[in-house]
Design a protein around this motif. Structure first.
Motif, short mmCIF file in Angstrom:
data_model
loop_
_atom_site.label_atom_id
_atom_site.label_comp_id
_atom_site.label_asym_id
_atom_site.label_seq_id
_atom_site.Cartn_x
_atom_site.Cartn_y
_atom_site.Cartn_z
N ASN A 499 -156.00 -56.46 -3.93
CA ASN A 499 -155.79 -56.49 -2.49
C ASN A 499 -154.52 -57.29 -2.19
O ASN A 499 -154.51 -58.51 -2.31
CB ASN A 499 -157.00 -57.11 -1.79
N GLU A 500 -153.49 -56.58 -1.80
CA GLU A 500 -152.19 -57.22 -1.58
C GLU A 500 -152.26 -58.26 -0.46
O GLU A 500 -151.60 -59.31 -0.53
CB GLU A 500 -151.15 -56.16 -1.24
N GLU A 501 -153.05 -57.99 0.56
CA GLU A 501 -153.13 -58.92 1.69
C GLU A 501 -153.66 -60.29 1.27
O GLU A 501 -153.25 -61.32 1.82
CB GLU A 501 -154.02 -58.33 2.79
N LEU A 502 -154.58 -60.30 0.29
CA LEU A 502 -155.16 -61.56 -0.15
C LEU A 502 -154.19 -62.38 -1.01
O LEU A 502 -154.42 -63.56 -1.25
CB LEU A 502 -156.45 -61.30 -0.93
N GLU A 585 -161.15 -65.29 -4.85
CA GLU A 585 -160.71 -64.81 -3.54
C GLU A 585 -161.02 -63.32 -3.34
O GLU A 585 -160.66 -62.74 -2.32
CB GLU A 585 -159.20 -65.05 -3.40
N LYS A 586 -161.69 -62.74 -4.37
CA LYS A 586 -162.08 -61.32 -4.33
C LYS A 586 -160.86 -60.41 -4.16
O LYS A 586 -160.92 -59.38 -3.48
CB LYS A 586 -163.11 -61.07 -3.23
N ALA A 587 -159.75 -60.84 -4.78
CA ALA A 587 -158.52 -60.04 -4.68
C ALA A 587 -158.51 -58.90 -5.69
O ALA A 587 -157.81 -57.91 -5.50
CB ALA A 587 -157.31 -60.93 -4.90
N ILE A 588 -159.31 -59.02 -6.77
CA ILE A 588 -159.27 -58.03 -7.85
C ILE A 588 -160.51 -57.14 -7.81
O ILE A 588 -161.64 -57.62 -7.71
CB ILE A 588 -159.19 -58.73 -9.22
#
Length: 726
Positions: A499-502, A585-588
């Motif tokens: 997630n690019e935003e994170l 951060e749950k980015a992946i």
């Protein structure tokens, strides 16, 4: 391992299907200076049908192809005659040829025995052959000499000579001034100074000059001849996605496939100027297959990087070769060293080599050192102790064991120098036992050392390296790669999405640093107004493509020290968080769309033997989000790979891959840099515009998106080497 998986191991694949699965195959980069036996080792592994065709140029001149090649072997290819080929193209390296043209023109201009009215006569076949066959073997264009129209060449090159003759200030005045720039203690040869002055004059003509434009038009026409030659061989101009499949026939080179490969692997052909890399896919030699007792097929990629550097033997080669090998980011490296040349290649450079090996350990790339040519030391020892003029078998029987002990003691020195690496020694000179006095004497004496002088010893050593490479890729506790089927064979089995935003803050910090930090920007821009020398630009560009930096040490030209990959690597490590932070951060996100439910469950079963990871993965998870079996398995696999990336030392490897791609290897970046490098402009202008383009690239939204995409890609590449795609 279940019977189901064992049976599926033997499902045959065509070479083209193996090519599509190549990113999941472990890679070993083989390096070694001339005479170390690198080519012998590679050709001892490929199947015998292939070797007889591509083994061109081996012999007196020890010249092999200068095109970097990946040799992919997979035992699931049943037919030894079937091979596949992929060709990675590049634009014609005009500036590489241009540099040599300028050198030869300068020598002609400065030849005191040749008047200007004799220049045309000396722009002949001998002149063009000198240009087309440079002494450093950077490329080979000799076969194109007959196609060069001498009248056209003279019409283009004579105006350059005349421009130097008519220059203001005069050529001689410029030489005097250039000489003054060097300190009195300098012993710079006058020939070199006069060459520099000539190049300065030609460079200053500028790309708007009709003389310069006609010259560059002629230069690019040479590239067209190389293109036409390749098209004649392949029948078309190859693209990145094209996979050629050939049947090599029964014998000789009469078959079409054999003819094509013989042409492409001929070291004296010109294709290195337009081919970036070749990948050749085949069945491995049967002796290696017979050694495979594992429950997965023998498959590996040997990467030969010889085309990336043409250095002489010695310590400089070893350091350079290790640097080049590491820049390819393989799964392991095999370094061959000739025991006969030990003092030349290692003694004076152990510290530098250790530094490179420490870098390899940071990347988790093991280096296996193979000491070769032991037979020559042994035969020299026996020859020194022979009892008669001619050597008898009894001489071997009397002195072979002390000679081998001497080699063992010599090898121990290297075991001690590199205690963290695997070190072994072999002969790499193989004869049938009945005509080999070394084998005959060792057999009679009952020595176990006989295996070092047989092909079986080589095969065991290579097989051990292949096996270790595959198993090192797997998570701890996992013995075998997992067999999976994929929906789309052109796509990876498992992927990752970020997630690019994170990561917006982190990516933004990197971009701001690259664009706004004056000290950093000046570090990769050319701030010295003094003209940059052409050779410096060529070397920088070639290193840039490999993911390496370059530092100049010019006396009277502009200097720079730029490492684009290294700069980006430092920033990525500084601003991008470790995997645990990104996962928290749950980015992946783990993507399993390309495999079915059965294979998804199989991966989990193999990678989570005791079920503890599965149990932890589903703790405190909202049941509404994992209602289906697929949802639950996705959650478990995500947790499995989270554990893999956060508990291991994969962060540095991922970031290293990302930095290399961002600095050049990503096509969006390289296309822009290559377009500038190929322009008909001076070297000085080339590098300044190239570096400015990097600044422009770093400012874009596309670059911020690219950072995230490259992290996804690097993680995907690592994980998919855990699988055997069937």
């Amino acid at each position: 391992m279940s019977k189901e998986i064992t049976d599926r191991e033997f499902i045959s694949l065509t070479p083209a299907k193996v090519a599509k699965r190549s990113k999941s195959i472990p890679t070993i980069c083989v390096i070694g200076p001339t005479g170390s036996g690198k080519t012998t080792l590679i050709y001892s592994i490929l199947n015998h049908r292939l070797v007889g065709i591509i083994q061109v140029g081996i012999g007196e001149k020890k010249q092999t192809t200068i095109i970097p090649t990946n040799f992919i072997c997979d035992e699931r290819i049943e037919m030894e005659n079937q091979v596949a080929l992929k060709i990675s193209r590049k634009k014609f390296a005009a500036k590489d040829v241009h540099y040599n043209v300028m050198q030869k023109l300068a020598d002609l201009y400065n030849d005191k025995d040749i008047d200007n009215d004799e220049w045309a006569d000396n722009l002949d076949e001998e002149f063009i052959e000198d240009v087309f066959e440079p002494s450093d073997k950077a490329y080979h264009l000799k076969e194109l000499v007959p196609e060069i129209n001498l009248d056209n060449m003279r019409a283009v090159l004579l105006p350059l000579l005349e421009a130097a003759d008519k220059s203001e200030p005069s050529f001689s005045d410029r030489v005097t001034e250039k000489k003054k720039m060097y300190p009195k203690s300098s012993k710079k040869p006058m020939t070199e100074i006069r060459r520099m002055v000539f190049e300065d004059i030609i460079e200053n003509l500028g790309d708007e000059s009709p003389i310069w434009r006609e010259y560059y038009k002629w230069l690019n026409a040479i590239g067209n001849l190389v293109e036409e030659s390749l098209v004649k061989v392949l029948g078309e101009n190859p693209n990145e996605d094209k996979i050629y499949e050939f049947d090599l026939g029964e014998c000789g080179v009469d078959a079409e496939g054999a003819r094509v490969l013989q042409q492409l692997f001929n070291p004296y052909k010109p294709y290195s100027l337009i081919i970036e890399e070749m990948t050749l896919i085949s069945r491995p030699r049967k002796e290696l297959i017979e050694l495979n007792s594992e429950d997965y097929p023998l498959r590996f990629c040997l990467k030969d990087t010889m085309g990336l550097n043409q250095l002489d033997d010695g310590e400089a080669y070893i350091k350079e070769a290790l640097d080049v090998a590491l820049s390819t980011i393989p799964d392991s490296i095999m370094l061959l060293l000739n025991l006969e040349e030990r003092d030349k290649t290692l003694s004076e450079s152990c510290e530098a080599i250790e530094k490179k090996l420490r870098e390899a350990s940071k990347l988790d790339v093991p280096v296996r050192i193979l000491l070769t040519k032991a037979d020559r030391i042994i035969e020299s020892k026996i020859n020194a102790n022979k009892e008669a003029v001619s050597i008898q078998l009894t001489d071997y029987e009397s002195h072979i064991l002390p000679a081998i002990e001497e080699v063992e003691n010599l090898s121990k020195r290297y075991y001690e120098l590199f205690p963290e690496q695997k070190v072994d020694w072999l002969s790499l000179r193989y004869h049938e036992e009945k005509i080999d006095p070394i084998q005959l004497s060792l057999k009679k004496l009952g020595s176990e050392q006989i295996h070092r002088f047989t092909p079986e010893g080589l095969y065991n050593s290579v097989y051990s390296a292949i096996e270790d490479t595959q198993k090192r890729i797997l998570p701890k506790g996992i013995k075998y790669p997992v067999f999976v089927s994929v929906i789309d064979e052109n796509a990876p089995a498992i992927g990752f999405s970020i997630n690019e935003e994170l990561l917006q803050t982190e990516v933004g910090d990197i971009q701001n640093k690259l664009v706004l930090d004056k000290a950093l920007v000046n570090g990769y821009q050319i701030t010295d107004s003094t003209r940059i020398h052409g050779r410096s630009v060529v070397c920088y560009y070639n290193n840039l493509r490999q993911g390496r930096g370059y530092t100049t040490r010019a006396k009277v030209y502009g200097n720079f020290s730029i490492n684009m990959k290294g700069m980006l690597l430092n920033l990525l490590r500084q601003y991008l968080p470790e995997f645990m932070t990104m996962y928290n951060e749950k980015a992946i996100k783990t993507v399993t769309d390309n495999i079915g439910l059965a294979d998804l469950e199989k991966i989990i079963k193999v990678m989570d033997v005791d079920g503890s990871l599965s149990e932890d993965a589903l703790k405190d998870v909202n049941p509404a989000l994992v209602e289906s079996q697929k949802d639950r398995d996705n959650q478990v696999l995500h947790y499995v790979f989270k554990n893999y990336f956060t508990s291991g030392d994969k962060y540095y490897l991922v970031i290293d891959k990302v930095a290399k791609n961002l600095s050049y290897s990503n096509k969006w970046v390289s296309d822009q840099i290559d377009e500038i490098y190929q322009r008909p402009i001076s070297y000085d202008e080339t590098i300044r515009i190239m570096q400015k383009r990097f600044l422009e690239i770093f400012e874009t939204k596309e670059f911020s998106e690219l950072i995230v995409k490259e992290i996804e890609k690097a993680m995907t590449e690592i994980v998919n080497k855990m699988f055997v795609v069937i």
